[in-house]
Design a protein around this motif. Structure first.
Motif, mmCIF file in Angstrom:
data_model
loop_
_atom_site.group_PDB
_atom_site.id
_atom_site.type_symbol
_atom_site.label_atom_id
_atom_site.label_comp_id
_atom_site.label_asym_id
_atom_site.label_seq_id
_atom_site.Cartn_x
_atom_site.Cartn_y
_atom_site.Cartn_z
ATOM 1 N N PHE A 185 67.537 29.678 118.870
ATOM 2 C CA PHE A 185 66.086 29.541 119.025
ATOM 3 C C PHE A 185 65.594 28.586 117.944
ATOM 4 N N ILE A 186 65.129 27.445 118.395
ATOM 5 C CA ILE A 186 64.686 26.394 117.468
ATOM 6 C C ILE A 186 63.168 26.394 117.470
ATOM 7 N N SER A 187 62.591 26.694 116.319
ATOM 8 C CA SER A 187 61.134 26.776 116.265
ATOM 9 C C SER A 187 60.543 25.367 116.235
ATOM 10 N N VAL A 188 59.336 25.261 116.794
ATOM 11 C CA VAL A 188 58.641 23.971 116.859
ATOM 12 C C VAL A 188 57.308 24.141 116.131
ATOM 13 N N ASP A 189 57.100 23.380 115.075
ATOM 14 C CA ASP A 189 55.858 23.505 114.315
ATOM 15 C C ASP A 189 54.659 23.111 115.193
ATOM 16 N N LYS A 190 53.651 23.980 115.166
ATOM 17 C CA LYS A 190 52.474 23.791 116.028
ATOM 18 C C LYS A 190 51.792 22.446 115.830
ATOM 19 N N THR A 191 51.732 21.978 114.587
ATOM 20 C CA THR A 191 50.989 20.755 114.297
ATOM 21 C C THR A 191 51.878 19.518 114.316
ATOM 22 N N THR A 192 53.013 19.621 113.631
ATOM 23 C CA THR A 192 53.840 18.415 113.486
ATOM 24 C C THR A 192 54.925 18.309 114.549
ATOM 25 N N GLY A 193 55.249 19.439 115.171
ATOM 26 C CA GLY A 193 56.346 19.441 116.143
ATOM 27 C C GLY A 193 57.710 19.585 115.494
ATOM 28 N N ASN A 194 57.773 19.632 114.161
ATOM 29 C CA ASN A 194 59.065 19.682 113.485
ATOM 30 C C ASN A 194 59.890 20.895 113.900
#
Ligand code: RUQ
Ligand code: CUA
Length: 662
Positions: free
Chosen positions: A203-212
């Motif tokens: 499970f790869i998290s995706v930062d809400k703002t940057t998408g990182n």
């Protein structure tokens, strides 16, 4: 896909060769209705209604088509070098293709996932998977460029990827090949598969703002092959469903040995539960090695960091996190409908489509309606979780997409058709042939809570006689069908790049309004930028020669360079000073062993060149940028190693911007 085709071909051959041929319309016939041309005609100067992001399969890239015209708008380099754009050749982009195995210039991109907010496409990013050297890429849809690539450790063949949750909390990555874990001794006999080989889903998290992206956690799974996945949505938000095959855990001749059992599984993962375990410290840190590459848009360059740790949750030890639903005959596609209630499994060797009910699944879990355990994971009773079966739909079901009216569209590889059925009643309502042997299919918004409907696009594996012959290999064919009426109607064939597997289409207005036109020159923080002609210069540092060059219609500054010697490495750092949309400049030098640079307005890119002989080497702009584009050129002189020719450079101008240093 190739071995899979083989399996299915063998399978179909076993059924009846005559039958298979009977299903393939002969010649180039096709039932196209009279108004088809008008429906796909996008007049000159007009825009298409949808962007379609299409995977390139073994090309490693992603291509962007306009729908309904089928016009190719762009090829986005992702996992493979692209000499056209200098991707993977310029010093700034090389780190994007770094991995724990070193520089890997190619991969196999199968699946597309557009970012979502509340289960609806939001047009911010598109993700793609690297199948071979397991990776996930994020492309920024303001620039249509690869912004980030993360490698997946403990994985071998990242096929079940990248599937996205309804608020883009995670993209997932399930391993196709089970393997010994990265931190174990991998030097084991292959026939110890059953004891030494394990699977993981990440499970790869995706930062809400940057998408990182970051690998939030991995779940250790039995050593099966994970194939595809879909997130739950609406009521099933918080769950992820994976298809898997080879529950036999065979390590050789899978086409036979992994087709022994009557059923494999849909793996239901409660990722909210996994998050709880993670918080409670139930994860185990494992030392691994994986590359994490990010492109910095201000610096116009990528960095690659090797990360060394992941947190692993064990599906055997942690209860209530993973359940198995039996699914007939080597499931491939695993798709959830827009309401999140129905989960469609597609056994590629099954002659029906099982549809599971999320509500029933929860009940079965609550009532412990298990038929047993598989590697310590509870297996739910098939009948207890089944909503129903679509009977006699066709042969070789692969993938299912949904429209906005309660219908599902399933691709059938073996019988070469799309079959439309009612999600609630499971009744087949229409079928159309595809030319030939469809793999994935795509309805705009089809995997989301809000399908836009209108079209279904078939991505076919075999082309044969559909286009003018081009030698042994033909372009793969895509076919566009209207789904606006009760019956599907074929509108258009169009060729594609590489071997598209999946594609996702999205209304154009969600993307075009954000599309970036230039990079602001005043924001350029590339350490090698020359932010104006007066900063252009050439500097020697030992055997490195750094050329800080600018380009603007229609010249390079400097355009005459001397003092380079054999044994030097020349770095051309070219800054494009233009601030106009659609005015890139190119840069190429004779004999360079890499590629050109294609430099966007306001950007700096670097080409490294090691001259291998003495002489005069012309360089020029490769992108026709102005009436005097052909004049946009220069010379660099290479002298023998011991020569005393001093570094000098200039444009021959005599005004204040001239920087001749002779
Ligand atoms: S796969 S043709 Cu690589 Cu998505 Cu089913
Ligand atoms: Cu710059 Cu052509």
């Amino acid at each position: 896909m190739r071995s899979f085709i083989k399996t299915l071909l063998l399978f179909s051959a076993a059924i009846s060769i005559v039958w298979l041929q009977g299903c393939k319309p002969k010649g180039t016939q096709s039932a196209v209705s009279g108004d088809a041309a008008a429906k796909v005609y996008v007049a000159p100067g007009k825009y298409d209604e949808f962007y379609s992001f299409t995977s390139g399969g073994f090309s490693g890239q992603m291509s962007v088509y306009g729908i309904p015209s089928g016009r190719l708008l762009r090829v986005i380099p992702v996992f493979s070098v692209d000499p056209e754009k200098g991707y993977g050749y310029s010093e700034e982009t090389k780190p994007m293709l770094n991995t724990s195995h070193g520089f890997v210039p190619w991969d196999d991109l199968h699946h597309i996932a557009l970012s979502e907010t509340d289960g609806i496409q939001d047009g911010r990013w598109v993700f793609g998977n690297g199948n071979n050297t397991p990776r996930i890429a994020r492309i920024d849809l303001r620039t249509f460029r690869t912004a980030e690539i993360i490698e997946i450790p403990n994985s071998g063949g990242n096929h079940s990827s990248p599937f996205i949750t309804e608020n883009s909390e995670y993209v997932v990555a399930g391993t196709r090949f089970s393997i010994p874990m990265d931190n174990s001794n991998g030097d084991v006999p292959i026939n110890t598969y059953k004891s030494n080989f394990k699977g993981t889903v990440s499970f790869i998290s995706v930062d809400k703002t940057t998408g990182n992206m970051n690998i939030a956690f991995q779940i250790l799974m039995p050593g099966v092959n994970f194939d595809l996945a879909r997130a739950g949505k609406g009521k099933s938000h918080g769950w992820m469903f994976f298809s898997c095959y080879n529950s036999e855990r065979a390590n050789t001749l899978l086409e036979v040995n992994a087709s022994q059992k009557d059923k494999d599984f849909i793996v239901a993962v409660n990722w909210k539960k996994a998050e709880e375990y993670l918080k409670a410290g139930k994860g185990k840190k494992q030392s691994v090695k994986y590359a994490h590459n990010t492109y910095n848009e201000k610096k116009h360059s990528a960095t690659s960091v090797i990360e060394t740790e992941v947190t692993v949750l064990d599906s055997k030890e942690l209860a209530d996190m993973v359940y198995l639903m039996p699914c007939p005959k080597s499931p491939h596609g695993c798709d959830t409908d827009p309401t999140g209630e129905y989960i469609v499994g597609s056994g590629k060797l099954a002659a029906m489509i099982p549809v599971f009910s999320f509500t029933k699944m929860l009940q079965a879990i609550a009532n412990k309606t298990f038929e047993g355990e598989y590697e310590g994971i509870p297996v739910l009773k098939y009948d207890a979780v089944l909503h129903g079966e679509v009977k006699k739909p066709g042969l070789g079901p692969l993938h299912t997409e949904f429209d906005d009216k309660g219908f599902a569209y399933t691709s059938f590889f073996v019988s070469s058709e799309i079959v439309k059925w009612n999600v609630k009643t499971l009744e087949v309502v229409d079928r159309v042939p595809t030319y030939y042997s469809i793999g994935h299919l795509s309805v705009p918004g089809g995997p989301t809570k809000k399908p836009w409907g209108k079209y279904v696009i078939a991505y076919n594996k075999i082309t044969k006689d559909r286009y003018l012959p081009t030698g042994p290999e033909l372009a793969q064919s895509a076919q566009l069908y209207s789904i606006e009426g009760d019956k599907m109607k074929l509108l258009l064939d169009f060729p594609t790049i590489g071997e598209p597997h999946y594609a996702e289409a999205i209304p154009a207005e969600l993307i075009m309004k954000n599309s970036q036109k230039i990079y602001k020159i005043e924001e350029n923080q590339n350490p090698f930028a020359a932010l104006g002609d007066k900063y252009a210069r050439v500097e020697r540092q030992g055997n490195e020669v750094h050329v800080y060059m600018t380009s603007i219609r229609s010249h390079f500054t400097p355009d005459n360079i001397e003092g380079v010697k054999m044994g030097d490495i020349v770095y051309f750092h070219v800054t494009n000073l233009e601030q106009d949309w659609d005015v890139p400049h190119g840069f190429a030098v004779k004999g360079a062993n890499n590629a050109e640079l294609l430099i966007m307005p306001g950007e700096t890119q670097t080409l490294a060149w090691k001259p291998e002989r003495i002489g005069i080497f012309p360089f020029y702009c490769t992108d026709f940028c102005s009436a005097l584009h052909q004049e946009m050129q220069g010379y660099i002189r290479v002298s023998p190693a011991g020569s005393n020719v001093a570094i000098s450079f200039g444009t021959g101008k005599t005004d204040s911007t001239a920087i001749a240093a002779k």
